[in-house]
Design a protein around this motif. Structure first.
Motif, PDB file in Angstrom:
ATOM      1  N   LEU A  81     -12.461 -53.205  -0.048  1.00  0.00           N
ATOM      2  CA  LEU A  81     -11.335 -53.749   0.971  1.00  0.00           C
ATOM      3  C   LEU A  81     -11.685 -54.157   2.056  1.00  0.00           C
ATOM      4  O   LEU A  81     -12.510 -53.090   2.601  1.00  0.00           O
ATOM      5  CB  LEU A  81     -10.129 -53.194   0.139  1.00  0.00           C
ATOM      6  N   ASP A  82     -11.132 -55.117   3.019  1.00  0.00           N
ATOM      7  CA  ASP A  82     -11.181 -54.796   3.954  1.00  0.00           C
ATOM      8  C   ASP A  82     -10.131 -53.928   4.690  1.00  0.00           C
ATOM      9  O   ASP A  82      -8.948 -54.300   5.236  1.00  0.00           O
ATOM     10  CB  ASP A  82     -10.631 -56.127   4.379  1.00  0.00           C
ATOM     11  N   ILE A  83      -9.756 -52.294   4.602  1.00  0.00           N
ATOM     12  CA  ILE A  83      -9.736 -51.187   4.576  1.00  0.00           C
ATOM     13  C   ILE A  83      -8.940 -50.986   6.509  1.00  0.00           C
ATOM     14  O   ILE A  83      -8.295 -50.517   6.577  1.00  0.00           O
ATOM     15  CB  ILE A  83     -10.042 -50.277   4.668  1.00  0.00           C
ATOM     16  N   GLU A  84      -9.427 -51.573   7.263  1.00  0.00           N
ATOM     17  CA  GLU A  84      -8.889 -51.295   8.610  1.00  0.00           C
ATOM     18  C   GLU A  84      -7.502 -52.459   8.541  1.00  0.00           C
ATOM     19  O   GLU A  84      -7.255 -51.964   9.391  1.00  0.00           O
ATOM     20  CB  GLU A  84     -10.268 -52.469   8.964  1.00  0.00           C
ATOM     21  N   LYS A  85      -8.154 -53.667   8.367  1.00  0.00           N
ATOM     22  CA  LYS A  85      -6.944 -54.054   8.556  1.00  0.00           C
ATOM     23  C   LYS A  85      -5.838 -54.026   8.062  1.00  0.00           C
ATOM     24  O   LYS A  85      -4.668 -54.212   8.527  1.00  0.00           O
ATOM     25  CB  LYS A  85      -7.182 -55.868   8.067  1.00  0.00           C
ATOM     26  N   LEU A  86      -5.860 -53.180   6.616  1.00  0.00           N
ATOM     27  CA  LEU A  86      -4.769 -53.390   5.708  1.00  0.00           C
ATOM     28  C   LEU A  86      -4.376 -52.058   6.127  1.00  0.00           C
ATOM     29  O   LEU A  86      -3.060 -52.294   5.916  1.00  0.00           O
ATOM     30  CB  LEU A  86      -5.091 -52.265   4.398  1.00  0.00           C
ATOM     31  N   ILE A  87      -5.218 -51.427   7.009  1.00  0.00           N
ATOM     32  CA  ILE A  87      -4.054 -49.404   7.676  1.00  0.00           C
ATOM     33  C   ILE A  87      -3.590 -50.233   8.892  1.00  0.00           C
ATOM     34  O   ILE A  87      -2.301 -50.068   9.369  1.00  0.00           O
ATOM     35  CB  ILE A  87      -5.270 -48.939   8.225  1.00  0.00           C
ATOM     36  N   ILE A  88      -3.869 -50.669   9.524  1.00  0.00           N
ATOM     37  CA  ILE A  88      -2.606 -52.284  10.698  1.00  0.00           C
ATOM     38  C   ILE A  88      -1.920 -52.814  10.473  1.00  0.00           C
ATOM     39  O   ILE A  88      -0.322 -51.991  11.114  1.00  0.00           O
ATOM     40  CB  ILE A  88      -4.075 -53.120  11.625  1.00  0.00           C
ATOM     41  N   PHE A  89      -1.878 -53.109   8.819  1.00  0.00           N
ATOM     42  CA  PHE A  89      -0.275 -53.985   8.638  1.00  0.00           C
ATOM     43  C   PHE A  89       0.259 -52.716   8.213  1.00  0.00           C
ATOM     44  O   PHE A  89       1.465 -52.476   8.317  1.00  0.00           O
ATOM     45  CB  PHE A  89      -0.739 -54.224   7.476  1.00  0.00           C
ATOM     46  N   GLU A  90      -0.539 -51.460   7.702  1.00  0.00           N
ATOM     47  CA  GLU A  90       0.663 -49.921   6.976  1.00  0.00           C
ATOM     48  C   GLU A  90       1.630 -49.808   8.073  1.00  0.00           C
ATOM     49  O   GLU A  90       2.291 -49.547   7.918  1.00  0.00           O
ATOM     50  CB  GLU A  90      -0.038 -49.871   6.392  1.00  0.00           C
TER      51      GLU A  90
END
Lengths: 144, 355
Positions: free
Chosen positions: B111-120
């Motif tokens: 998963l594109d984890i960096e992108k998900l963390i930015i959204f979090e």
């Protein structure tokens, strides 16, 4: 009589082990030159225990030896240490023995790496849930 | 203490310079400090810790995650949980909980984890805006403008709807429907009594604070935790944050007594836009404290400092925590957050001035 919960506790840690991960390491320099490098061993949002690292010998330290003398705090590369410990994590062994700590009301399952016990994982008295190390969790958060 | 908190270090240096330049400020220090804000902040620091240490939030998270079957589903679940818990336990604490869970999920799926963390991080800032206790600037504005709890929430509902909708749209187009399989987490120990007592203290404190009995809320909360779980007292109070508030009160109290600065700040017409811009440079908590003396429109200030949090990395403390905890590239963070801030500012501007 003393078999069910300890077995459950050990099995639980073995089951969770695959999802253990390493948090951001942090360091602390004590007076008289002792340096401690602490690496959070994490699971599902909490720190389970802090692993200690020797930046001079470049290896993890056993429980009971939290730091080393003479390490220059400024020269410690925490990112490299994190990578090193992350690589070692797959060789972490869950030992087939437990101790019970009454004040915490929890079983403690030792985990070893190359013959050294480097982490103690706490499991609830019924052997069904992991118990976070709240002190270590707070310490890790203070150092983010 | 200073080594771990550069913001506190900068404030201390500024304060020392200010006191040397204007020693008379020392006489007025007790008058500048807003004690009720510190009391409310301390009360909710304890309750937040109580809820978190009860272990029930992990159970909620696990239940959500265990049900999803796609990449998009995982992203939606984590963001939804973040939006749900951050108003109760503050934006930074919710990130301390959700980001490690995300990192641990990322070990199992691609998963594109960096992108998900930015959204979090965005979700934490947006979700926490809903309640007065969701973030420090809200606690301050809530206290400073003597609002009732329900008035506050009612004012923030449109903000929440606009930003959460925008975030949902972004997530919808950012993740695929690829099927994934996640094995359930091993449970974390739960403390039912701690959870029930914390929820009870949460509502009792809101009630007491509403009727201006702030000190009683803190006394009752403190004594209760002392009896049932002393660790909450030990780990719950964030002394650095309290010190930051005390130093900010003194600095801002001193700064507004300087006639030129006072004149400049008094001439500001658009608090909404000004607070967004200033927050990008000095962060949203100091901006809220500073501008609260120069406006009667708390809606504009609330909307401004809260939406500002999704801008630069220093616009909100939660951004710094999220970036460091999730090891997010600063460049990528800004590449996403600046356009998001632009669009949500535009939508909120239209809402405030035209609806």
């Amino acid at each position: 009589m003393w078999e069910k919960e300890p077995t459950l506790a050990i099995e639980l840690v073995k089951k969770a082990k695959g999802d253990f991960f390493i948090g951001n390491p942090f360091k602390r320099a004590h007076p008289h030159g002792r340096v401690e490098v602490k690496i959070p061993l994490m699971y599902n949002g909490f720190v389970l225990d802090l692993i200690h690292f020797d930046p001079i010998a470049w290896s993890v330290l056993p429980k009971g030896i939290p730091g080393v003398m003479g390490g220059s705090e400024l020269l410690i590369d925490l990112q490299k240490i994190k990578e090193e410990v992350e690589n070692s994590l797959k060789d972490l062994m869950v030992l087939e023995g437990v101790e019970f700590r009454e004040p915490e009301d929890a079983w403690v399952v030792p985990c070893a790496f190359k013959k050294l016990i480097i982490a103690h994982i706490r499991v609830s008295a019924d052997g069904r849930a992991l118990v976070p190390d709240y002190h270590a969790t707070s310490e890790m958060r203070m150092n983010v | 203490m200073f080594k771990k908190d550069p913001f506190l270090l900068i404030l201390t240096i500024l304060l020392i310079i200010f006191v040397i330049w204007k020693p008379s400020i020392l006489r007025e220090v007790p008058l500048f400090i807003e004690y009720n804000t510190l009391i409310v902040l301390s009360t909710f620091m304890l309750i937040t810790k109580g809820i978190e240490f009860s272990g029930y939030l992990n159970q909620v998270t696990d239940k959500f995650i265990n049900r999803v079957k796609t990449e998009k589903g995982i992203a939606f679940s984590l963001i939804f949980i973040e939006l749900l818990i951050s108003p109760f336990i503050t934006n930074d604490v919710s990130l301390f909980l959700i980001i490690p869970i995300t990192l641990s999920i990322s070990k199992r799926i691609d998963l594109d984890i960096e992108k998900l963390i930015i959204f979090e991080i965005w979700a934490a800032n947006i979700g926490s805006s809903l309640f007065p206790i969701g973030n420090p600037q809200n606690i301050y504005i809530y206290q400073s403008f003597s609002m009732s709890f329900f008035d506050f929430v009612w004012k923030m509902v449109p903000f929440e709807i606009i930003n959460a909708t925008l975030l949902i749209i972004v997530i919808y187009f950012s993740f695929k429907k690829t099927e994934i399989k996640i094995k359930p987490f091993v449970p974390i120990v739960k403390n039912r009594i701690l959870f029930i007592v914390s929820i009870f203290l949460f509502f009792t404190s809101i009630f007491l604070i509403n009727y201006k009995f702030q000190i009683w809320a803190l006394i009752i909360t403190g004594i209760t935790y002392l009896i049932i779980n002393k660790r909450i007292i030990y780990y719950g109070i964030n002394l650095n944050l309290l010190l930051i508030f005390v130093f900010l009160f003194i600095l801002i109290g001193g700064v507004k007594e300087i006639r030129v600065i006072d004149g400049m700040l008094s001439s500001i017409r658009n608090i909404f836009i000004s607070s967004i811009l200033l927050s990008q440079v000095i962060s949203n908590v100091p901006t809220a404290l500073l501008f609260s003396h120069y406006t009667t429109s708390y809606t504009q200030l609330l909307y401004g400092v809260n939406v500002a949090g999704n801008g630069t990395m220093i616009s909100s403390l939660a951004n710094l925590i999220g970036i460091r905890l999730g090891i997010v590239s600063i460049k990528r963070f800004h590449l996403y957050s600046i356009p998001f801030l632009g669009i949500s500012t535009l939508l909120l501007y239209l809402y405030i001035y035209y609806i």
